[in-house]
Design an enzyme around this catalytic site. Structure first.
Site, mmCIF file in Angstrom:
data_model
loop_
_atom_site.group_PDB
_atom_site.id
_atom_site.type_symbol
_atom_site.label_atom_id
_atom_site.label_comp_id
_atom_site.label_asym_id
_atom_site.label_seq_id
_atom_site.Cartn_x
_atom_site.Cartn_y
_atom_site.Cartn_z
ATOM 1 N N ASP A 81 5.477 -3.009 -2.935
ATOM 2 C CA ASP A 81 5.784 -3.779 -1.728
ATOM 3 C C ASP A 81 4.516 -4.086 -0.945
ATOM 4 O O ASP A 81 3.782 -3.196 -0.530
ATOM 5 C CB ASP A 81 6.768 -3.005 -0.844
ATOM 6 C CG ASP A 81 8.106 -2.789 -1.539
ATOM 7 O OD1 ASP A 81 8.529 -3.656 -2.309
ATOM 8 O OD2 ASP A 81 8.724 -1.735 -1.300
ATOM 9 N N ASP A 131 0.085 -1.182 -5.898
ATOM 10 C CA ASP A 131 1.240 -0.873 -5.064
ATOM 11 C C ASP A 131 2.265 -1.987 -5.277
ATOM 12 O O ASP A 131 1.912 -3.090 -5.712
ATOM 13 C CB ASP A 131 0.793 -0.790 -3.600
ATOM 14 C CG ASP A 131 1.937 -0.463 -2.663
ATOM 15 O OD1 ASP A 131 2.818 0.321 -3.044
ATOM 16 O OD2 ASP A 131 1.941 -1.005 -1.538
#
Length: 202
Positions: A46, A44
């Site tokens: 952020d 991922d």
């Protein structure tokens, strides 16, 4: 909404083919000739690669998580394909455009490359089910916890699915991994290299 003029360097432009929507309706790219089967480390963005400050889309707001680039280089050395998979609902919400997202992403790829590492691909989903822009209004399968971005990677790379994993900081990340049938691991801050090592080395 203000759209700044974003000028890409030649080096950044050369990386642009690594960034694409991971949505089902987008054209798939075939695996490169001569490619071999490799596990994929899905990261991922952020909250894993960079600090989650809420809809990060400018360089000045981008802060690497501790040892993030070192973690990517570690995965490179072990033969993993490194894929960043990121929901970008800020685009669908009208907070910034795909040009801003692309500029920041190419800068991120170049920073990793300058440090001797490689992010092989960045898949993103700009859709949101409540967007006021018809282009982005969709309950898209690529939007995590949907597995669409992972499914696209499976089609575009020769994936060793058994050894692949996803590392995220939200339940939606884990949901995407489970829906696709690979291991999902929750990252809760700290040294990213150590977190990745624990996953890989068991």
């Amino acid at each position: 909404m203000h759209r700044p003029s974003l000028l890409l360097s030649d080096a950044m432009s050369e990386l642009s083919d690594k960034v694409r929507r991971g949505c089902p309706q987008e054209k798939r790219l075939p695996p490169r000739p001569g490619a071999t089967q490799r596990p994929i480390a899905f990261l991922d963005r952020d909250g894993v690669v960079n600090a989650d400050r809420g809809y990060v889309h400018m360089i000045e707001d981008f802060e690497w998580m501790p040892s993030a680039i070192e973690a990517i280089k570690y995965l490179n050395a072990l033969g993993y394909t490194v894929a960043v998979v990121t929901n970008q609902s800020g685009i669908g919400r009208g907070l910034y455009g795909e040009a801003e997202f692309m500029f920041l992403t190419l800068w991120m790829l170049q920073e990793v490359q300058n440090a001797g590492g490689t992010i092989d691909v960045v898949y993103y989903c700009p859709h949101h089910p409540e967007s006021t822009d018809p282009e982005y209004l969709a309950a898209c399968r690529a939007r995590k916890p949907g597995p669409g971005m992972l499914e696209r990677a499976d089609e575009e790379f020769l994936m060793d699915k058994h050894r692949s994993f996803l590392l995220g900081n939200r339940d939606s990340d884990i949901g995407a991994a489970l829906a696709f049938g690979i291991a999902g691991h929750l990252y809760e801050d700290g040294d990213l290299l150590e977190a990745v090592r624990r996953i890989v080395e068991g």
